[in-house]
Design an enzyme around this catalytic site. Structure first.
Site, short mmCIF file in Angstrom:
data_model
loop_
_atom_site.label_atom_id
_atom_site.label_comp_id
_atom_site.label_asym_id
_atom_site.label_seq_id
_atom_site.Cartn_x
_atom_site.Cartn_y
_atom_site.Cartn_z
N GLU A 45 -14.13 -6.01 1.27
CA GLU A 45 -14.97 -6.30 2.44
C GLU A 45 -15.33 -4.99 3.11
O GLU A 45 -14.62 -4.00 2.99
CB GLU A 45 -14.27 -7.28 3.39
CG GLU A 45 -12.90 -6.86 3.88
CD GLU A 45 -12.98 -6.27 5.26
OE1 GLU A 45 -13.71 -6.83 6.10
OE2 GLU A 45 -12.34 -5.25 5.50
N SER A 94 -1.86 -0.95 -0.99
CA SER A 94 -0.68 -1.61 -0.43
C SER A 94 -0.25 -2.71 -1.39
O SER A 94 -1.04 -3.19 -2.19
CB SER A 94 -1.00 -2.21 0.93
OG SER A 94 -1.96 -3.22 0.78
N GLY A 126 -4.40 -8.59 -0.24
CA GLY A 126 -4.99 -9.23 -1.41
C GLY A 126 -5.70 -8.22 -2.30
O GLY A 126 -5.54 -8.20 -3.52
N THR A 127 -6.50 -7.34 -1.67
CA THR A 127 -7.23 -6.33 -2.44
C THR A 127 -6.24 -5.30 -2.97
O THR A 127 -6.27 -4.94 -4.15
CB THR A 127 -8.27 -5.62 -1.55
OG1 THR A 127 -9.06 -6.59 -0.88
CG2 THR A 127 -9.19 -4.75 -2.38
N THR A 147 2.53 -7.94 7.85
CA THR A 147 1.12 -8.12 8.22
C THR A 147 0.59 -9.40 7.63
O THR A 147 -0.49 -9.84 7.98
CB THR A 147 0.27 -6.95 7.70
OG1 THR A 147 0.54 -6.80 6.31
CG2 THR A 147 0.62 -5.67 8.41
N GLU A 165 4.29 16.78 -15.36
CA GLU A 165 5.59 17.41 -15.18
C GLU A 165 6.48 16.58 -14.24
O GLU A 165 7.69 16.50 -14.42
CB GLU A 165 5.39 18.81 -14.60
CG GLU A 165 6.38 19.81 -15.10
CD GLU A 165 6.01 21.23 -14.68
OE1 GLU A 165 6.87 21.89 -14.11
OE2 GLU A 165 4.87 21.65 -14.93
#
EC number: 3.6.5.-
Length: 452
Positions: A71, A140, A144-145, A179, A254
């Site tokens: 969005e 995150s 949802g995204t 959240t 590395e």
């Protein structure tokens, strides 16, 4: 060149991206319009920053980054913000409808409409690279995204770019504050899907960062900007070795070589020191020994868990600023003698050290003090299994009642995916448990078994 492409997904990813690029620009003397005033050749024209920026014919520096959200509101802030001229409009990709905190929408329904566009943009960035090193993916676990689309993208990146490293910077759901109610579902689904596609994932837990802001910086009500700037410092420390020339330089692969003992156990814990406000720093001299010790304080970690209950498998110390190897060796020797840290017995105390002479930069008017030296510690410890256990428990409570599951099934997921993901995480917890078991005992038991 060993270029890295950053992909910032969802609100958390985009806002972390803002903080990181703001800091990178300050560190490299790049103005918000992408110009680099020629008089600012710090350190005699070191061009290592080209790993993160590409230069156009007009002398403008453009971040090798893509911002994606399903969005538009959050990315619109970038489009109108201070750094709007830094990015090419095509690097900022938005959909029309959001994923509504639903992994299935991000991964299946809404995500699949935008994925080809995103991959196309990433392909354009990759074509500008002479030797693409890999991807840094910021997202995150709870959104949802952030959960659904990131896992979809990582699956597709594995197909398109096979062996290129993929490192994640993921915001892990905080133990106390949340959240979204469905965070545990999204987190476990995304972890299950990306486990085989991610090479290394640095987790950051909002609550741990809130506490650091409150305790060390005296910010009563930390905002996301406060949190992201702190996260930005950590990301900057981890990537500094790619962007500057240093005495002991570390590249992406590395890290993995030194931090990931087994493919699945790729969740290092990040700790940063000193996190200190300007008025306090004025009265303190932060020595190498002090900041090194601070890294072993659970209070300074980015994820709430207690390494004193776990064992270390590996440890990377990334110093920057006025630091000499002699001090580092002394500081580490002291820590080893204290023995508050326990290594697994199959890995003799392995500290990998990187030193970068570029002192840490701070955002003007930010909360962090300008210091001469800082350190970021990346440690792979079995204690992080606590974080998974907490999350799994929350998942179980909801899933036992099949709460909210219909939202996922309605978007084309099957209920079997939930149990499959949960089993995968149970296996992950078990993996961590087994890694920490002393190897000698294990052999003894097997011999005992043969006698009967």
């Amino acid at each position: 060149m060993r270029e890295c492409i950053s992909v910032h997904i969802g609100q958390a990813g985009v806002q972390m991206g803002n903080a990181c690029w703001e800091l990178y620009c300050l560190e490299h003397g790049i103005q918000p319009d992408g110009q680099m005033p020629s008089d600012k050749t710090i350190g005699g024209g070191d061009d290592s920053f080209n790993t993160f920026f590409s230069e156009t014919g007009a002398g403008k520096h453009v971040p090798r980054a893509v911002f994606v959200d399903l969005e538009p509101t959050v990315v619109d802030e970038v489009r109108t913000g201070t750094y709007r001229q830094l990015f090419h409009p095509e690097q900022l990709i938005t959909g029309k409808e959001d994923a509504a905190n639903n992994y299935a929408r991000g991964h299946y329904t809404v995500g699949k409409e935008i994925i080809d566009l995103v991959l196309d943009r990433i392909r354009k960035l990759a074509d500008q690279c002479t030797g693409l090193q890999g991807f840094l993916i910021f997202h995150s676990f709870g959104g949802g995204t952030g959960s659904g689309f990131s896992s979809l993208l990582m699956e597709r990146l594995s197909v398109d770019y096979g062996k290129k490293s993929k490192l994640e910077f993921a915001i892990y759901p905080a133990p106390q504050i949340s959240t979204a109610v469905v965070e545990p579902y999204n987190s476990i689904l995304t972890t299950h899907t990306t486990l085989e596609h991610s090479d290394c994932a640095f987790m950051v837990d909002n609550e741990a960062i809130y506490d650091i802001c409150r305790r060390n910086l005296d910010i009563e009500r930390p905002t996301y900007t406060n949190l992201n700037r702190l996260i930005g410092q950590i990301v900057s420390s981890i990537t500094a070795s790619l962007r500057f020339d240093g005495a002991l330089n570390v590249d992406l692969t590395e890290f993995q070589t030194n931090l990931v003992p087994y493919p699945r156990i790729h969740f290092p814990l990040a700790t940063y020191a000193p996190v200190i406000s300007a008025e306090k720093a004025y009265h303190e001299q932060l020595t190498v020994a002090e900041i090194t010790n601070a890294c072993f304080e659970p209070a300074n970690q980015m994820v709430k868990c207690d390494p004193r209950h776990g064992k270390y498998m590996s440890c990377c110390m990334l110093y920057r600023g006025d630091v000499v190897p002699k001090d580092v060796n002394a500081a580490i020797a002291t820590i080893k003698t204290k023995r508050t840290i326990q290594f697994v017995d199959w890995c003799p105390t392995g500290f990998k050290v990187g030193i970068n002479y570029q002192p840490p930069t701070v955002v003007p008017g930010g909360d962090l003090a300008k210091v001469q030296r800082a350190v970021c510690m990346l440690s792979n410890t079995t204690a992080i299994a606590e974080a998974w256990a907490r999350l799994d428990h929350k998942f179980d409570l909801m899933y036992a009642k099949r709460a909210f599951v219909h939202w996922y099934v309605g978007e084309g997921m099957e209920e079997g995916e939930f149990s499959e993901a949960r089993e995968d995480l149970a296996a992950l917890e078990k993996d961590y448990e087994e890694v920490g078991v002393d190897s000698v005992e294990g052999e003894g038991e097997e011999e005992g078994g043969e006698e009967y």
